[in-house]
Motif scaffolding. Sequence first.
Motif, mmCIF file in Angstrom:
data_model
loop_
_atom_site.group_PDB
_atom_site.id
_atom_site.type_symbol
_atom_site.label_atom_id
_atom_site.label_comp_id
_atom_site.label_asym_id
_atom_site.label_seq_id
_atom_site.Cartn_x
_atom_site.Cartn_y
_atom_site.Cartn_z
ATOM 1 N N GLY A 1 0.951 -1.246 0.008
ATOM 2 C CA GLY A 1 0.036 0.066 0.085
ATOM 3 C C GLY A 1 0.866 1.437 -0.034
ATOM 4 O O GLY A 1 1.972 1.116 -0.200
ATOM 5 N N ASN A 2 0.234 2.291 0.182
ATOM 6 C CA ASN A 2 0.971 3.596 0.330
ATOM 7 C C ASN A 2 1.536 3.747 1.481
ATOM 8 O O ASN A 2 1.391 3.225 2.542
ATOM 9 N N HIS A 3 2.422 4.904 1.735
ATOM 10 C CA HIS A 3 2.752 5.318 2.775
ATOM 11 C C HIS A 3 1.810 5.184 4.267
ATOM 12 O O HIS A 3 2.221 4.839 5.133
ATOM 13 N N ASN A 4 0.741 6.159 4.194
ATOM 14 C CA ASN A 4 -0.350 6.101 5.113
ATOM 15 C C ASN A 4 -0.796 4.860 5.402
ATOM 16 O O ASN A 4 -1.209 4.397 6.833
ATOM 17 N N GLU A 5 -0.936 4.052 4.465
ATOM 18 C CA GLU A 5 -1.503 2.504 4.948
ATOM 19 C C GLU A 5 -0.248 1.734 5.525
ATOM 20 O O GLU A 5 -0.923 0.886 6.405
ATOM 21 N N ILE A 6 0.722 1.788 5.352
ATOM 22 C CA ILE A 6 1.882 1.138 5.952
ATOM 23 C C ILE A 6 1.929 1.719 7.434
ATOM 24 O O ILE A 6 1.991 0.930 8.263
ATOM 25 N N ARG A 7 1.849 3.145 7.456
ATOM 26 C CA ARG A 7 1.715 3.464 9.095
ATOM 27 C C ARG A 7 0.603 2.913 9.902
ATOM 28 O O ARG A 7 0.909 2.920 10.980
#
Length: 91
Positions: free
Chosen positions: A79-85
Amino acid sequence: MLVEYLASYDRSFDKLSVDRQTGAIEAIDRLLDYFATGQRSHGLGLKRLHRRYWEVRIGLDTRVLFELRNDRLTFILVGNHNEIRRALRRI
């Protein structure tokens, strides 16, 4: 090395476009080659996030989250950066 894919990875992978899916497969192949040979390929984009959790970049905005523990590599999410966080906060 034992490699496993969680259901969360499969679900997030299925939501990607075909181009991103191909990129994810290629990034994982490069990562597995790195672990097998010890030679880091150009553009691998490997980064340690927290203790045993790592990410490998697919492109500028997509990453693969995985856990490296002993001799086991577990792919958790793509996923994108926010999904990973968000995923890291739940772990």
